[in-house]
Design a protein around this motif. Structure first.
Motif, short mmCIF file in Angstrom:
data_model
loop_
_atom_site.label_atom_id
_atom_site.label_comp_id
_atom_site.label_asym_id
_atom_site.label_seq_id
_atom_site.Cartn_x
_atom_site.Cartn_y
_atom_site.Cartn_z
N CYS A 128 0.60 -1.07 -0.14
CA CYS A 128 -0.17 0.11 0.18
C CYS A 128 1.12 1.21 -0.51
CB CYS A 128 -0.81 0.06 1.26
SG CYS A 128 -2.31 0.82 1.03
N VAL A 129 1.95 0.98 0.59
CA VAL A 129 2.57 2.24 1.06
C VAL A 129 3.57 2.98 -0.59
CG1 VAL A 129 4.81 3.66 2.19
CG2 VAL A 129 2.55 2.53 3.34
N PRO A 130 4.13 1.64 -1.32
CA PRO A 130 4.47 2.64 -2.08
C PRO A 130 3.60 2.59 -3.57
CG PRO A 130 5.98 0.09 -1.58
CD PRO A 130 4.02 0.34 -0.66
N GLU A 141 1.37 10.55 -3.66
CA GLU A 141 1.31 11.18 -2.20
C GLU A 141 2.39 11.31 -1.53
OE1 GLU A 141 -1.59 11.82 -1.08
OE2 GLU A 141 -3.06 11.26 -2.20
N ASP A 142 2.34 12.16 -0.30
CA ASP A 142 3.64 12.01 0.34
C ASP A 142 3.26 11.27 1.37
OD1 ASP A 142 4.74 14.63 2.35
OD2 ASP A 142 4.29 13.74 3.82
N VAL A 143 4.90 11.39 1.81
CA VAL A 143 5.38 9.66 2.85
C VAL A 143 4.71 9.71 3.34
CG1 VAL A 143 7.82 9.26 3.33
CG2 VAL A 143 8.00 9.82 1.26
N LYS A 144 4.52 10.72 4.30
CA LYS A 144 4.25 10.52 5.52
C LYS A 144 2.39 10.49 5.27
CE LYS A 144 6.46 13.80 8.18
NZ LYS A 144 6.58 15.25 9.31
N VAL A 145 1.81 11.03 4.69
CA VAL A 145 0.27 10.61 4.10
C VAL A 145 0.30 8.97 3.83
CG1 VAL A 145 -1.35 11.29 2.77
CG2 VAL A 145 -0.07 13.64 3.04
#
Length: 123
Positions: A34-36, A44-48
């Motif tokens: 999901c993150v990548p 999306e921004d890294v933190k978002v």
């Protein structure tokens, strides 16, 4: 709805299915997909992307936990101690994310994913 928006929403749903299957089958790991996806495909921004992934994974984990528990595949006495520590760690981690530089978050995530992968291969 435009065809481009429809395609993007279908891609999001397909990734959601993959995240659910990975988490349901392995008991975790869907966030590593999901993150990548959120960062590299949706921009999306890294933190978002990390915070959004937690919200995506929560109901998936809750659902899988119910299915696993009803199937007798959990160790109830261990759950409460580990859960208490995980909740405390979740609070600390989310507070740390708020103040962490995005590059540090991305680097830490990469190290953890690589270490998890290496650990599974050499097990």
């Amino acid at each position: 709805m435009s065809s481009e928006k429809l395609k993007k929403n279908m891609l999001k749903a397909a990734v959601g299915i993959a995240v659910g299957v990975i988490n349901g089958t392995l008991g975790g790991g869907g966030g590593m997909l999901c993150v990548p996806f959120l960062e590299n495909i949706l921009g999306e921004d890294v933190k978002v992307s990390h915070a959004t992934t937690v919200l995506v994974i929560f109901p998936v984990c809750l659902t899988a936990a119910v299915v696993y528990s009803l199937s007798g595949h959990t160790n109830a006495p261990d759950v409460f101690f580990i859960m208490a520590g995980a909740i405390a760690g979740g609070v600390l981690g989310s507070l740390a994310l708020a103040g962490a530089p995005p590059k540090a978050v991305a680097a830490l995530f990469a190290v953890i994913v690589a270490a998890a992968g290496a650990g599974m291969v050499w097990r």
